[in-house]
Design a protein around this motif. Sequence first.
Motif, mmCIF file in Angstrom:
data_model
loop_
_atom_site.group_PDB
_atom_site.id
_atom_site.type_symbol
_atom_site.label_atom_id
_atom_site.label_comp_id
_atom_site.label_asym_id
_atom_site.label_seq_id
_atom_site.Cartn_x
_atom_site.Cartn_y
_atom_site.Cartn_z
ATOM 1 N N ALA A 37 0.232 8.698 13.656
ATOM 2 C CA ALA A 37 -0.582 9.107 12.367
ATOM 3 C C ALA A 37 0.646 9.291 11.157
ATOM 4 N N LEU A 38 1.709 10.107 11.636
ATOM 5 C CA LEU A 38 2.683 10.038 10.741
ATOM 6 C C LEU A 38 3.559 8.954 10.277
ATOM 7 N N LEU A 39 3.591 7.978 11.412
ATOM 8 C CA LEU A 39 4.326 6.639 11.133
ATOM 9 C C LEU A 39 3.337 5.733 10.131
ATOM 10 N N ALA A 40 2.074 5.992 10.377
ATOM 11 C CA ALA A 40 1.230 5.007 9.444
ATOM 12 C C ALA A 40 1.296 5.454 7.996
ATOM 13 N N ARG A 41 1.377 7.071 7.761
ATOM 14 C CA ARG A 41 1.597 7.511 6.592
ATOM 15 C C ARG A 41 2.937 7.153 5.787
ATOM 16 N N ALA A 42 4.017 7.007 6.730
ATOM 17 C CA ALA A 42 5.330 6.762 6.195
ATOM 18 C C ALA A 42 5.235 5.162 5.649
ATOM 19 N N LYS A 43 4.442 4.428 6.405
ATOM 20 C CA LYS A 43 4.689 2.885 6.245
ATOM 21 C C LYS A 43 3.568 2.757 4.972
ATOM 22 N N ALA A 44 2.665 3.674 4.696
ATOM 23 C CA ALA A 44 1.727 3.545 3.650
ATOM 24 C C ALA A 44 2.759 4.097 2.213
ATOM 25 N N THR A 45 3.374 5.372 2.406
ATOM 26 C CA THR A 45 4.188 5.660 1.241
ATOM 27 C C THR A 45 5.334 4.752 0.960
ATOM 28 N N VAL A 46 5.912 4.020 1.829
ATOM 29 C CA VAL A 46 6.837 3.005 1.459
ATOM 30 C C VAL A 46 6.266 1.859 0.807
ATOM 31 N N ALA A 47 5.134 1.406 1.270
ATOM 32 C CA ALA A 47 4.389 0.168 0.576
ATOM 33 C C ALA A 47 4.006 0.662 -0.879
#
Length: 342
Positions: free
Chosen positions: A296-306
């Motif tokens: 979940a945190l990895l997905a949020r990090a990916k969305a934040t960078v995007a």
Amino acid sequence: MIDRNELLGITIRVVAAAAVSFFSLRYLVKHIDPNDSINEECKKKVAKLFQELGIDREVELSEHEVRIATQFVGGEEVGADWDEIGGCEELVAELKDRIILPLRFAAESGSHLLSPPRGILLYGPPGCGKTLLAKAVARAAGCRFINLQISNLTDKWYGESQKLAAAVFSVAQKFQPTIIFIDEVDSFLRDRQSHDHESTAMMKAQFMTLWDGFASSGDQIIVMGATNRPRDVDSAILRRMTARFQVPVPDARQRSQILDVILRNERIKGDVNLEKIAQTAEGLSGSDLKEVCRLALLARAKATVASGGSVTRLLPLEQSDFESAVHKYMRAAQLLVEETLD
């Protein structure tokens, strides 16, 4: 007649030759010893561990004891506080009553019935926190913790394995109160068979003999084992592990508590419903839930960078992050089961 100067010269040459012979022999013995480099590395590791644990470095240790002492758990791995373990209130309460209290009473009480059990077995499915519970017990009781790796008891030289097994208990005795923890205890102390290798059988016999020896003494030493296959553990070992605790797969309420512990340092949106996430994560263990939170945190990090943000300033976790992570993890687990059945 030999004058004084000649006698002095002869003496100096003899002493010099003896000194050269001594240091040459010492050098050869040091470098012929196949365990020399291992011993030197172990000494350095033990010195560092003792400094972290505040152990008196003046305690003399043999070569075999040094190798065992490297398995003391030190630094940040010493253990967990009880509040860092979620979903195990009843089990924690029982561990406190049957282990922690007797360890505290042992020094004052004159009754052997108030002494702690000398053998403890934690059993249950993998990933449910057995090792974490063992470390928490050691920390709460103020015990040294030896995380015994069975590979360190094996040696290609005949008789060395028995000496290393003996060193486990002698080290534990020197630094008691001590907990000797054996993870996957069934792999080491499984049912003995007639076709077992001689050295393995002798090492097990030595281990159990020494265990019986200190069990009848006043030493504060506990052997604690963890396994997800209790039926494979030798019956003689089970007899010695009189205190047995089951660590089951958490239910929905316990999963919610575990998620609270895992996510207490993370930024989460106020509308995130951890109880609902726990309900959908049916059958997952504590380690499974930790991986779900990581996804979940990895997905949020990916969305934040995007969105042009930085990983150092992540957006708060949302309900959808957890729902997607649970679905992804459980789907992968289901595919693995299907592949295994095929």
